[in-house]
Design a protein around this motif. Structure first.
Motif, PDB file in Angstrom:
ATOM      1  N   ALA A  18       0.818  -1.218   0.000  1.00  0.00           N
ATOM      2  CA  ALA A  18       0.000   0.000   0.000  1.00  0.00           C
ATOM      3  C   ALA A  18       0.850   1.265   0.000  1.00  0.00           C
ATOM      4  N   ILE A  19       1.793   1.367   0.937  1.00  0.00           N
ATOM      5  CA  ILE A  19       2.631   2.569   1.058  1.00  0.00           C
ATOM      6  C   ILE A  19       4.082   2.125   1.187  1.00  0.00           C
ATOM      7  N   ARG A  20       4.944   2.700   0.332  1.00  0.00           N
ATOM      8  CA  ARG A  20       6.378   2.343   0.357  1.00  0.00           C
ATOM      9  C   ARG A  20       7.217   3.572   0.653  1.00  0.00           C
ATOM     10  N   LEU A  21       8.069   3.487   1.670  1.00  0.00           N
ATOM     11  CA  LEU A  21       9.063   4.518   1.942  1.00  0.00           C
ATOM     12  C   LEU A  21      10.409   3.963   1.498  1.00  0.00           C
ATOM     13  N   MET A  22      11.058   4.650   0.572  1.00  0.00           N
ATOM     14  CA  MET A  22      12.213   4.099  -0.123  1.00  0.00           C
ATOM     15  C   MET A  22      13.531   4.486   0.547  1.00  0.00           C
ATOM     16  N   THR A  75      -6.307   3.900   5.760  1.00  0.00           N
ATOM     17  CA  THR A  75      -7.033   2.643   5.881  1.00  0.00           C
ATOM     18  C   THR A  75      -6.576   1.709   4.772  1.00  0.00           C
ATOM     19  N   ILE A  76      -6.006   0.580   5.166  1.00  0.00           N
ATOM     20  CA  ILE A  76      -5.401  -0.344   4.211  1.00  0.00           C
ATOM     21  C   ILE A  76      -6.033  -1.717   4.383  1.00  0.00           C
ATOM     22  N   SER A  77      -6.492  -2.300   3.270  1.00  0.00           N
ATOM     23  CA  SER A  77      -7.129  -3.612   3.345  1.00  0.00           C
ATOM     24  C   SER A  77      -6.722  -4.482   2.169  1.00  0.00           C
ATOM     25  N   ASN A  78      -6.723  -5.791   2.406  1.00  0.00           N
ATOM     26  CA  ASN A  78      -6.450  -6.787   1.365  1.00  0.00           C
ATOM     27  C   ASN A  78      -5.146  -6.497   0.634  1.00  0.00           C
ATOM     28  N   ALA A  79      -4.074  -6.400   1.405  1.00  0.00           N
ATOM     29  CA  ALA A  79      -2.746  -6.159   0.840  1.00  0.00           C
ATOM     30  C   ALA A  79      -1.762  -7.164   1.431  1.00  0.00           C
ATOM     31  N   THR A  80      -0.703  -7.462   0.684  1.00  0.00           N
ATOM     32  CA  THR A  80       0.353  -8.307   1.232  1.00  0.00           C
ATOM     33  C   THR A  80       1.119  -7.552   2.312  1.00  0.00           C
ATOM     34  N   THR A  81       1.491  -6.300   2.004  1.00  0.00           N
ATOM     35  CA  THR A  81       2.178  -5.448   2.972  1.00  0.00           C
ATOM     36  C   THR A  81       1.454  -4.115   3.070  1.00  0.00           C
ATOM     37  N   ILE A 120       2.502  -1.152   5.069  1.00  0.00           N
ATOM     38  CA  ILE A 120       3.510  -0.090   4.954  1.00  0.00           C
ATOM     39  C   ILE A 120       4.886  -0.735   4.955  1.00  0.00           C
ATOM     40  N   LEU A 121       5.646  -0.466   3.914  1.00  0.00           N
ATOM     41  CA  LEU A 121       7.008  -0.993   3.798  1.00  0.00           C
ATOM     42  C   LEU A 121       7.976   0.158   4.024  1.00  0.00           C
ATOM     43  N   VAL A 122       8.772   0.077   5.098  1.00  0.00           N
ATOM     44  CA  VAL A 122       9.707   1.131   5.463  1.00  0.00           C
ATOM     45  C   VAL A 122      11.108   0.689   5.050  1.00  0.00           C
ATOM     46  N   GLY A 123      11.588   1.222   3.921  1.00  0.00           N
ATOM     47  CA  GLY A 123      12.929   0.910   3.490  1.00  0.00           C
ATOM     48  C   GLY A 123      12.991  -0.001   2.275  1.00  0.00           C
ATOM     49  N   ASP A 124      12.275   0.323   1.225  1.00  0.00           N
ATOM     50  CA  ASP A 124      12.333  -0.477  -0.001  1.00  0.00           C
ATOM     51  C   ASP A 124      13.558  -0.072  -0.835  1.00  0.00           C
ATOM     52  N   ASN A 125      13.993  -0.979  -1.718  1.00  0.00           N
ATOM     53  CA  ASN A 125      15.152  -0.773  -2.596  1.00  0.00           C
ATOM     54  C   ASN A 125      16.456  -0.586  -1.819  1.00  0.00           C
ATOM     55  N   LYS A 126      16.570  -1.269  -0.710  1.00  0.00           N
ATOM     56  CA  LYS A 126      17.775  -1.175   0.106  1.00  0.00           C
ATOM     57  C   LYS A 126      19.002  -1.650  -0.675  1.00  0.00           C
ATOM     58  N   ASN A 127      20.060  -0.817  -0.677  1.00  0.00           N
ATOM     59  CA  ASN A 127      21.345  -1.125  -1.312  1.00  0.00           C
ATOM     60  C   ASN A 127      21.235  -1.354  -2.821  1.00  0.00           C
ATOM     61  N   GLN A 128      20.239  -0.737  -3.447  1.00  0.00           N
ATOM     62  CA  GLN A 128      20.133  -0.800  -4.902  1.00  0.00           C
ATOM     63  C   GLN A 128      21.297  -0.037  -5.531  1.00  0.00           C
ATOM     64  N   ASP A 129      21.985  -0.684  -6.455  1.00  0.00           N
ATOM     65  CA  ASP A 129      23.136  -0.080  -7.136  1.00  0.00           C
ATOM     66  C   ASP A 129      22.689   0.486  -8.479  1.00  0.00           C
ATOM     67  N   ASN A 166       1.180  -8.409   6.336  1.00  0.00           N
ATOM     68  CA  ASN A 166       2.174  -7.739   7.175  1.00  0.00           C
ATOM     69  C   ASN A 166       1.794  -6.253   7.262  1.00  0.00           C
ATOM     70  N   SER A 167       1.469  -5.805   8.458  1.00  0.00           N
ATOM     71  CA  SER A 167       0.998  -4.419   8.602  1.00  0.00           C
ATOM     72  C   SER A 167       2.103  -3.405   8.307  1.00  0.00           C
ATOM     73  N   ILE A 168       3.205  -3.464   9.072  1.00  0.00           N
ATOM     74  CA  ILE A 168       4.347  -2.569   8.855  1.00  0.00           C
ATOM     75  C   ILE A 168       5.621  -3.409   8.835  1.00  0.00           C
ATOM     76  N   VAL A 169       6.388  -3.266   7.756  1.00  0.00           N
ATOM     77  CA  VAL A 169       7.614  -4.046   7.600  1.00  0.00           C
ATOM     78  C   VAL A 169       8.780  -3.072   7.496  1.00  0.00           C
ATOM     79  N   TYR A 170       9.839  -3.303   8.285  1.00  0.00           N
ATOM     80  CA  TYR A 170      11.043  -2.474   8.242  1.00  0.00           C
ATOM     81  C   TYR A 170      12.161  -3.277   7.581  1.00  0.00           C
ATOM     82  N   GLN A 171      12.866  -2.649   6.654  1.00  0.00           N
ATOM     83  CA  GLN A 171      13.998  -3.312   6.010  1.00  0.00           C
ATOM     84  C   GLN A 171      15.268  -2.499   6.202  1.00  0.00           C
TER      85      GLN A 171
END
Length: 392
Positions: free
Chosen positions: A306-310, A335-341, A343-352, A387-392
């Motif tokens: 639903a929401i990605r913080l990169m 309000t977030i429903s029927n999602a795999t994740t 809020i994802l905090v930290g997407d594209n970690k260490n992308q070159d 997964n409600s909130i995932v930190y990477q």
């Protein structure tokens, strides 16, 4: 005495309105003559029919109560089609309205130093495009736009228009250059964007429906204060960004996205408001880079994330980076429903990103290794989310 003065003012106003002229035109020459003679309140009507693209400038100015209007004789029955080699309609006058014109099957070309463009609101104030229809128009070079707001104008509006099935182009651009000035207070509201297929360009980039700013590195701190609200986006799959924000202090409010592969994206810039949008279906919802954004009261369902913080290459408003890590953002009451994740905090970690962007044009480190920091998550609601909130 007061009644007499009021009566005289009403008569004067009526006289001004009654003296407004209507010009029925059939070609560019007749348009230019009408434009040269047009006064506040006048209407320039294009006769019903199908036309090859023109190259005209609406320079006549109206007033707040008496705009100059360029309109179809009958809404929807004036159609421009064919090869567009320069700006078809350029608006430079203030308080000007373009109404009810259809642009179908236009092919935007770039040659001889000129670029095809359908409508350009350039350095104008309080001008408006309304009730126009843009269908199956095609760009022939990457990053071409159909409608552009440019220069240093203010309070221009694009409203109640339909963008349907356009190909390999950007529908609406708010153009921001390297100068300190940019268009201010543009309002993009109550438009319909639909049936946009994936672009054919490299890395599938250059197919946004709305783009506010073009350069996230050099222009991220420009503040056009654009508002995008109450628009409908359906099956908009041109690229990963349905809306691309690359500037600061803009607002995205009460828009509806249905079954779009792309996201509402804060690609660059700071201090934007993303509030009360509805996103249903598609891949993901909202993507965040930059600082100080407020993401509130959005309803997102039936997506993967639903929401990605990169991650970013830098942080804060003063550092330079191809991506700026989210910092000091508020993510609240969504309000977030029927999602795999949720809020994802930290997407594209260490992308070159080595070799993937021009480091001369975009002076930035290439590693996306700066994490999101100091962001606040409050009172978000999750239903049917793995997964409600995932930190990477």
């Amino acid at each position: 005495m007061k009644r007499k003065l009021t009566g005289m003012l009403m008569l004067l106003l009526f006289a001004q309105v009654s003296f407004a002229k209507s010009y029925l035109i059939h070609n560019e020459q007749e348009f230019k003559a009408a434009n040269d003679n047009a006064r506040p309140g006048d209407v320039i009507r294009i006769a019903n029919g199908t036309y090859a693209p023109w190259a005209v400038t609406l320079s006549a100015s109206g007033t707040k109560t008496q705009p100059v209007t360029l309109t179809a004789e009958t809404v929807g029955k004036v159609i421009f089609t064919g090869d567009v080699k320069q700006t078809l309609i350029k608006v430079t006058g203030n308080y000007a309205v373009i109404n009810g014109i259809n642009f179908t099957g236009c092919k935007l070309l770039k040659e001889d130093g000129k670029t095809g463009l359908l409508i350009n609101l350039d350095n104008t104030q309080y001008s408006k495009i309304t009730n126009c229809y843009f269908e199956k128009n095609r760009g022939t070079v990457q990053f071409m736009g159909l409608v552009i707001v440019s220069g240093t104008g203010q309070h221009n509006q694009i409203a109640h228009c339909t963008f349907n099935g356009n190909i390999d182009e950007l529908d609406i651009q708010v153009k921001i250059t390297k100068t300190a000035d940019c268009p201010l207070y543009t309002l993009i509201n109550n438009n319909v964007f639909q049936n946009k297929e994936k672009v054919s360009w490299k890395v599938f980039n250059g197919g946004e429906c709305v783009q506010v700013g073009q350069d996230p590195v050099l222009l991220g701190t420009r503040s056009p204060k654009t508002t995008v609200r109450n628009n409908q986006f359906t099956r908009c799959n041109g690229e990963g960004e349905v809306i691309s924000n690359k500037s600061s202090d803009n607002k995205y409010i009460k828009n509806v996205f249905e079954n779009c592969d792309g996201e509402l994206v804060m690609r660059g810039g700071h201090d934007c408001l993303i509030d009360s949008n509805t996103i249903k279906g598609g891949d993901s919802g909202i993507r965040i880079n930059g600082t100080g954004h407020t993401v509130t009261n959005n309803t997102i369902s039936d997506v993967k994330t639903a929401i990605r913080l990169m991650y970013g290459m830098a942080k804060g408003k003063n550092e330079v980076g191809f991506y700026i890590a989210p910092n000091g953002c508020l993510i609240q009451n969504n309000t977030i429903s029927n999602a795999t994740t949720g809020i994802l905090v930290g997407d594209n970690k260490n992308q070159d990103w080595t070799g993937k962007f021009d480091t001369t044009r975009y002076p930035s480190r290439v590693m996306q290794d700066v994490p999101p920091t100091n962001n606040k998550f409050d009172n978000n609601k999750f239903t049917g989310v793995t997964n409600s909130i995932v930190y990477q």
